[in-house]
Design an enzyme around this catalytic site. Sequence first.
Site, PDB file in Angstrom:
ATOM      1  N   GLU A 148       0.907  -1.339  -0.052  1.00  7.65           N
ATOM      2  CA  GLU A 148      -0.026  -0.004  -0.114  1.00  7.65           C
ATOM      3  C   GLU A 148       0.937   1.181  -0.093  1.00  7.65           C
ATOM      4  O   GLU A 148       0.482   2.397  -0.909  1.00  7.65           O
ATOM      5  CB  GLU A 148      -0.803  -0.074   1.216  1.00  7.65           C
ATOM      6  CG  GLU A 148      -2.088  -1.129   1.202  1.00  7.65           C
ATOM      7  CD  GLU A 148      -1.517  -2.306   1.541  1.00  7.65           C
ATOM      8  OE1 GLU A 148      -0.345  -2.417   2.243  1.00  7.65           O
ATOM      9  OE2 GLU A 148      -2.093  -3.222   1.093  1.00  7.65           O
ATOM     10  N   HIS A 184     -10.199  -5.231   8.231  1.00  4.14           N
ATOM     11  CA  HIS A 184     -10.629  -4.773   6.819  1.00  4.14           C
ATOM     12  C   HIS A 184     -11.515  -3.599   6.712  1.00  4.14           C
ATOM     13  O   HIS A 184     -11.406  -2.725   6.062  1.00  4.14           O
ATOM     14  CB  HIS A 184     -11.387  -6.006   5.949  1.00  4.14           C
ATOM     15  CG  HIS A 184     -10.432  -6.943   5.542  1.00  4.14           C
ATOM     16  ND1 HIS A 184      -9.505  -7.681   6.458  1.00  4.14           N
ATOM     17  CD2 HIS A 184     -10.148  -7.479   4.328  1.00  4.14           C
ATOM     18  CE1 HIS A 184      -8.809  -8.731   5.685  1.00  4.14           C
ATOM     19  NE2 HIS A 184      -9.373  -8.371   4.443  1.00  4.14           N
TER      20      HIS A 184
END
Lengths: 325, 360
Positions: free
Chosen positions: A60, A129
């Site tokens: 990321e 998540h």
Amino acid sequence: MAQMTMIQAITDAMRVELKNDENVLVFGEDVGQNGGVFRATEGLQDEFGEDRVFDTPLAESGIGGLAIGLALQGYRPVPEIQFFGFVYEVIDSISGQMARMRYRSGGHHTAPITVRAPFGGGVHTPEMHADSLEGLMAQQPGLKVVIPSTPYEAKGLLISAIRDNDPVIFLEHMKLYRSFRGEVPEGEYTVEIGKADVKKEGNDVTLIAYGAMVHACLKAAEELEKDGISAEVVDLRTVSPIDYDTVLESVKKTNRVVVVQEAQRQAGVAANVVAEIQERAILHLEAPVLRVAAADTIYPFSDAEEVWLPNHQDIIEKVNIVINF
Amino acid sequence: MKYVLDNVESQFEMFQILNEDGKIVNKNSMPDLSDEELKELMRRMVYTRILDQRSIALNRQGRLGFYAPTAGQEASQLGSQFALEKEDFILPGYRDVPQLIWQGLPLYQAFLFSKGHFHGNQFPDELHALSPQIIIGAQYVQAAGVALGIKKRGKKNVAITYTGDGGTSQGDFYEGINFAGAYKAPAIFIVQNNRFAISVPVEKQTNAKTLAQKSVAAGIEGIQVDGMDVLAVYAATQAARERAINGEGPTLIETLTYRFGPHTMSGDDPTRYRTEDMDNEWEKRDPLVRFRKFLESKKLWTEEDENKVIEEAKEDIKKAIKQAEEQPKQKVTDLIGNMFEELPSNLQEQMEIYKEKESK
């Protein structure tokens, strides 16, 4: 007009902008051939080729840095963070770097980047998540934070975000991706960033929300109607900056307010809204402004989501308090 | 000017002991395992395969939650775990539940982890491990810390951590192997290279020919192992463990493997990114088939042995899922109670509010 789910509307917005502007690039983990884990980029690589829509290595932080670098080369990156719960891995690129690109270069460099990510909860994802981290983003100066609640707005706001010359964090509530369809015009149109929308008019109380909680508010409003309480529902649509004109107009009409967020109570968007209302309109209030929010715990394990997430009953409870104050 | 990439990459050859036909191709490296230990390895692999099949079925029935299938990776997972001692510390990735189970995690707790219940993560004291990491690569930096702690305490143990091919792209991966190298900490870093990070093939993940070679830049040992060969994985892990506890530093082990199933049971469709030919090619390398052939050739394994394990696994699973389902539902007050040693004032207040709500 086509009936689309929110995720289809999001794909359509990217398709429109990939067509419109050759500098638009869409990338992230699994967004290429796989079309994204939620299928938000379904078919885009086939249509526009691997040069424009591509997979990145699994990092990321790398995705954020890559977006900044590509922006410096004149591109208009639309990176996807697979789940916004993973944002901590890329927080320096977002908050430390892209948010201050224009500022620290005195306008010489810009970061016309749209970071897209699914967020929110209620769909039983594994730990880390799901979460509502818009407050983190809203606290960072230099970012705009957009959260659509309908397919129509998702497409129009995403096109606006991609065309914006500053970084936009575009948060897509996972539970809204496929939960209903709505009318979405073909081709291009925009919905202005930073403008709230009155989703339902009413006279007795104002419910202010964004994302999935807009729908909880609408459901609460429907129930309240049966008890003769007319609730107005304001959808912020952008949580940074917030459209206080629309908010205050409604407050001055109803004189009673409940602010609703799915996120934990502490230091969130709702706290900010409450603070601004009392600073700007305290003499219009007939009751304290109340909040509906989740408990101040870490986002729950999936099996406890139902008992933890705020719902329409929590909203009704708070409305009854402000009405009977 | 001299470049060395080709020379370096060509040094990394796949280490194998058993070939696809179950024949020993590397006799000198054959680990010193008794017949009973060899049978136990097979028993665990068969049991774990059944557990995987049952978990997939239970997930489809809605009786389990998050589940990442393990079939195909048993040799990588269980061969490495088999080389551990009880006091070694495991930092697993989300697919590495079998290692935890064989290190002592009760099965019903593994099911509760899947269901999204915090009790699944309340490990027994004697199990030295973290619950499966969700953030890709985060466990690698933590493993360096656990290993340094073990070293400072003067213990003869290791920290072992697992990630996949995709995990090697994360900054945390490089930071973890570099820190462990810098401190000569007793860590074992396992990369289960199953060829795909969800859908992205390893060729798009990196330009490096092997993932094992990433050890070179960190100045630590690295080896590429046939991850479908349980004896090779065991031998490589055991050697890494010996080096680690002798103060010779960490090792990066890349195991070449394949997940036969989808990434997780949450809607992944491998046909979007893998060909049937590729699946077939890798199924021929099935770690169970290969090891079974080897044991049969040594007259150590029969159909009867196999069936006994299958029945035992099914029976255990039935009991464990029942126990998991009997666990009381989580309440918001449970979640609040797990936040701090002593609740701060805001949570004390919320505790009272939710207690009242829950009493209704």
